[in-house]
Enzyme design. Structure first.
Site, mmCIF file in Angstrom:
data_model
loop_
_atom_site.group_PDB
_atom_site.id
_atom_site.type_symbol
_atom_site.label_atom_id
_atom_site.label_comp_id
_atom_site.label_asym_id
_atom_site.label_seq_id
_atom_site.Cartn_x
_atom_site.Cartn_y
_atom_site.Cartn_z
ATOM 1 N N GLN A 257 48.187 45.182 47.642
ATOM 2 C CA GLN A 257 47.803 45.451 46.075
ATOM 3 C C GLN A 257 48.991 45.223 44.722
ATOM 4 O O GLN A 257 50.111 45.863 45.191
ATOM 5 C CB GLN A 257 47.216 46.772 46.228
ATOM 6 C CG GLN A 257 45.157 47.213 46.942
ATOM 7 C CD GLN A 257 45.736 48.776 47.561
ATOM 8 O OE1 GLN A 257 47.272 49.373 47.148
ATOM 9 N NE2 GLN A 257 45.000 48.855 47.596
ATOM 10 N N ASP B 249 41.275 46.270 55.632
ATOM 11 C CA ASP B 249 41.575 46.455 53.920
ATOM 12 C C ASP B 249 42.487 47.652 53.959
ATOM 13 O O ASP B 249 42.999 48.472 54.320
ATOM 14 C CB ASP B 249 40.128 47.239 53.119
ATOM 15 C CG ASP B 249 39.279 45.672 53.685
ATOM 16 O OD1 ASP B 249 39.228 44.409 53.129
ATOM 17 O OD2 ASP B 249 38.159 46.490 52.855
ATOM 18 N N ARG C 33 45.803 39.581 52.150
ATOM 19 C CA ARG C 33 44.778 39.161 51.320
ATOM 20 C C ARG C 33 45.845 39.553 49.732
ATOM 21 O O ARG C 33 46.202 41.051 50.350
ATOM 22 C CB ARG C 33 42.957 39.363 51.449
ATOM 23 C CG ARG C 33 42.258 39.735 49.401
ATOM 24 C CD ARG C 33 41.151 40.763 50.232
ATOM 25 N NE ARG C 33 40.666 40.559 51.572
ATOM 26 C CZ ARG C 33 39.716 41.895 51.746
ATOM 27 N NH1 ARG C 33 39.387 42.609 51.777
ATOM 28 N NH2 ARG C 33 39.340 41.497 52.449
HETATM 29 C C1 LIG Z 1 37.783 39.355 48.396
HETATM 30 C C2 LIG Z 1 37.888 40.745 47.894
HETATM 31 C C3 LIG Z 1 38.839 42.065 48.643
HETATM 32 C C4 LIG Z 1 39.684 43.512 48.267
HETATM 33 N N1 LIG Z 1 39.982 43.921 49.505
HETATM 34 C C5 LIG Z 1 40.425 45.358 47.970
HETATM 35 C C6 LIG Z 1 40.904 46.177 48.891
HETATM 36 O O1 LIG Z 1 41.252 46.130 50.402
HETATM 37 N N2 LIG Z 1 41.915 47.176 48.692
HETATM 38 C C7 LIG Z 1 42.101 47.376 47.318
HETATM 39 O O2 LIG Z 1 42.040 48.495 46.551
HETATM 40 N N3 LIG Z 1 41.229 46.353 46.678
HETATM 41 C C8 LIG Z 1 40.578 45.890 47.082
HETATM 42 N N4 LIG Z 1 39.462 44.397 46.462
HETATM 43 C C9 LIG Z 1 39.292 45.158 44.764
HETATM 44 C C10 LIG Z 1 40.375 44.567 43.731
HETATM 45 O O3 LIG Z 1 41.481 44.751 44.016
HETATM 46 C C11 LIG Z 1 39.942 44.464 42.525
HETATM 47 O O4 LIG Z 1 39.726 45.836 42.568
HETATM 48 C C12 LIG Z 1 38.892 43.461 41.922
HETATM 49 O O5 LIG Z 1 38.476 42.665 42.844
HETATM 50 C C13 LIG Z 1 38.916 43.767 40.227
HETATM 51 O O6 LIG Z 1 39.492 43.253 40.195
HETATM 52 P P1 LIG Z 1 40.120 41.163 39.417
HETATM 53 O O7 LIG Z 1 41.409 40.792 40.589
HETATM 54 O O8 LIG Z 1 38.404 40.278 39.535
HETATM 55 O O9 LIG Z 1 40.473 41.369 37.920
HETATM 56 P P2 LIG Z 1 40.006 41.971 36.566
HETATM 57 O O10 LIG Z 1 41.202 42.261 35.955
HETATM 58 O O11 LIG Z 1 39.520 44.071 37.279
HETATM 59 O O12 LIG Z 1 38.592 41.834 36.411
HETATM 60 C C14 LIG Z 1 38.836 40.371 35.623
HETATM 61 C C15 LIG Z 1 37.554 39.736 35.247
HETATM 62 O O13 LIG Z 1 36.491 39.495 36.397
HETATM 63 C C16 LIG Z 1 34.956 40.143 36.254
HETATM 64 N N5 LIG Z 1 35.003 41.543 37.360
HETATM 65 C C17 LIG Z 1 36.171 42.534 38.323
HETATM 66 N N6 LIG Z 1 35.130 43.016 38.134
HETATM 67 C C18 LIG Z 1 33.927 42.713 38.612
HETATM 68 C C19 LIG Z 1 32.871 43.669 38.603
HETATM 69 N N7 LIG Z 1 33.056 44.604 39.956
HETATM 70 N N8 LIG Z 1 31.697 42.912 38.405
HETATM 71 C C20 LIG Z 1 31.423 42.306 37.426
HETATM 72 N N9 LIG Z 1 32.914 41.390 36.983
HETATM 73 C C21 LIG Z 1 33.875 41.788 37.555
HETATM 74 C C22 LIG Z 1 35.222 40.716 35.186
HETATM 75 O O14 LIG Z 1 34.910 39.299 34.366
HETATM 76 C C23 LIG Z 1 36.757 40.678 34.273
HETATM 77 O O15 LIG Z 1 36.664 41.035 33.150
HETATM 78 C C24 LIG Z 1 39.043 43.192 46.339
HETATM 79 C C25 LIG Z 1 38.882 42.010 45.513
HETATM 80 C C26 LIG Z 1 37.951 40.635 46.442
HETATM 81 C C27 LIG Z 1 37.398 40.023 45.531
#
Ligand SMILES: Cc1cc2nc3c(=O)[nH]c(=O)nc-3n(C[C@H](O)[C@H](O)[C@H](O)COP(=O)(O)OP(=O)(O)OC[C@H]3O[C@@H](n4cnc5c(N)ncnc54)[C@H](O)[C@@H]3O)c2cc1C
Length: 305
Positions: A162, A130, A183
């Site tokens: 990221q 991660d 990822r």
């Molecule tokens: C499999 C996976 C692994 C990850 N690994 C890392 C990592 O190693 N390092 C890191 O910094 N980040 C990691 N993340 C988190 C990532 O960086 C984002 O913070 C997170 O995925 C929210 O961004 P988004 O792309 O969903 O878009 P956003 O623009 O944040 O959200 C878009 C839409 O998705 C939905 N959504 C998003 N988050 C949520 C929530 N918490 N609850 C409910 N609905 C939500 C909502 O409908 C929102 O309007 C990971 C995410 C995933 C899915």
């Protein structure tokens, strides 16, 4: 502002201690965390597999302060890899280097992670490292390149990039040149404007650009997002470029947008669910609230149910 508030809370040690020790806190975490034990995570993995999705299991924890904690965490990952193999589950593991002792002793963290990647390679599985906050970006990428370069590890260790970081395109080019699986996510930490895009529209535009580089690379990458616009852009680009659905996977977090997860599966794409478990759930949980503060209301309602 709310995002910054929840991220600041995620780093508060007293609140973390209080939340993780109380029953109410544990109940709150259920929305996004599969349970406390390896068995809880394995049960959730089996359920998610039964819905046609693969899994990446994360033993929650970060920034350990002594070697014993790091070794304990690594031991749980070994147990997890063995159980995945024995039970023939469709799952790999995700870990954080600060959970493997990066803040305590770099050599310890490297050796511990090397042993896990070797174990994963021996059973044809995979370790995803991660990505944490920006003080760790370069070190984490150096670790992943170093692990990947070891004989027998190719295809068994991958990185996370990221999209909010301005450096990410250059990092992706290097990872792809080395043949390392990535990822792609937007990024979950609070980063300053000198190094990170602050506006959602800029992060999204960078995400789409990076996604295209990844899909064109011919390597099997993970497109991690719950954002329907990012998902649509990925599907559209794959279709236009003639990239088959089997050449990449979408990834989402446990407990978030289950409807969308199933829809993606029905459309014939690969979907991997990131399943976190463990006692140290607080920082992870607070970052999920930061992404969508409305979740705080949902969680509170659930608490009093
Ligand atoms: C499999 C996976 C692994 C990850 N690994 C890392 C990592 O190693 N390092 C890191 O910094 N980040 C990691 N993340 C988190 C990532 O960086 C984002 O913070 C997170 O995925 C929210 O961004 P988004 O792309 O969903 O878009 P956003 O623009 O944040 O959200 C878009 C839409 O998705 C939905 N959504 C998003 N988050 C949520 C929530 N918490 N609850 C409910 N609905 C939500 C909502 O409908 C929102 O309007 C990971 C995410 C995933 C899915």
């Amino acid at each position: 502002m709310l995002r910054a508030f929840f991220i600041a809370l995620s780093e508060n040690r007293s609140l973390r201690h209080f939340a993780e020790q109380t029953r109410a806190g544990q109940k709150m975490s259920q929305r996004f965390v599969a349970g406390r034990s390896v068995e809880d995570a394995l049960r959730a993995t089996k359920e998610v597999n039964a819905l046609g999705m693969s899994v990446s299991v994360d033993n929650l924890g970060e920034n350990v302060t002594n070697a014993e904690e790091a070794k304990h965490s690594a031991e749980l990952y070994h147990q997890m890899l063995d159980a995945i193999d024995q039970r023939k589950l469709n799952a790999n593991v995700s870990l954080k280097l600060t959970h493997m002792g990066l803040d305590v002793d770099e050599k310890l963290a490297f050796d511990t992670t090397t042993a896990l990647v070797r174990r994963a390679a021996a059973i044809n599985n995979f370790v995803r490292v991660d990505m944490e906050g920006s003080p760790y970006t370069q070190k984490t990428l150096d670790f992943v390149h170093g692990l990947h370069a070891q004989s027998g590890n190719q295809g068994h260790v991958g990185a996370v990039i990221q999209a909010y970081l301005k450096r990410s395109e250059a990092d992706i080019e290097k990872l792809c040149a080395a043949g390392i699986r990535v990822r792609l996510c937007k990024g979950a930490y609070q980063e300053p404007p000198e190094i990170a895009f602050q506006d959602k529209s800029d992060v999204d535009a960078n995400y789409v650009g990076l996604m295209k580089i990844l899909l064109k690379s011919g390597i099997y990458h993970g497109i991690a997002t719950h954002d329907e616009k990012m998902i649509l852009a990925t599907k559209d680009f794959a279709r236009e470029a003639g990239i088959p659905a089997s050449a990449f996977e979408f990834q989402m977090l446990y407990g978030i947008r289950r409807d969308l997860q199933q829809q993606i599966i029905r459309e014939g794409y690969n979907m991997r669910v990131y399943i976190p478990f463990g006692t140290e759930w607080y920082p992870y949980f607070m970052r999920r609230l930061a992404e969508r503060p409305a979740n705080a209301m949902f969680v509170l309602k659930n608490l009093f149910r």
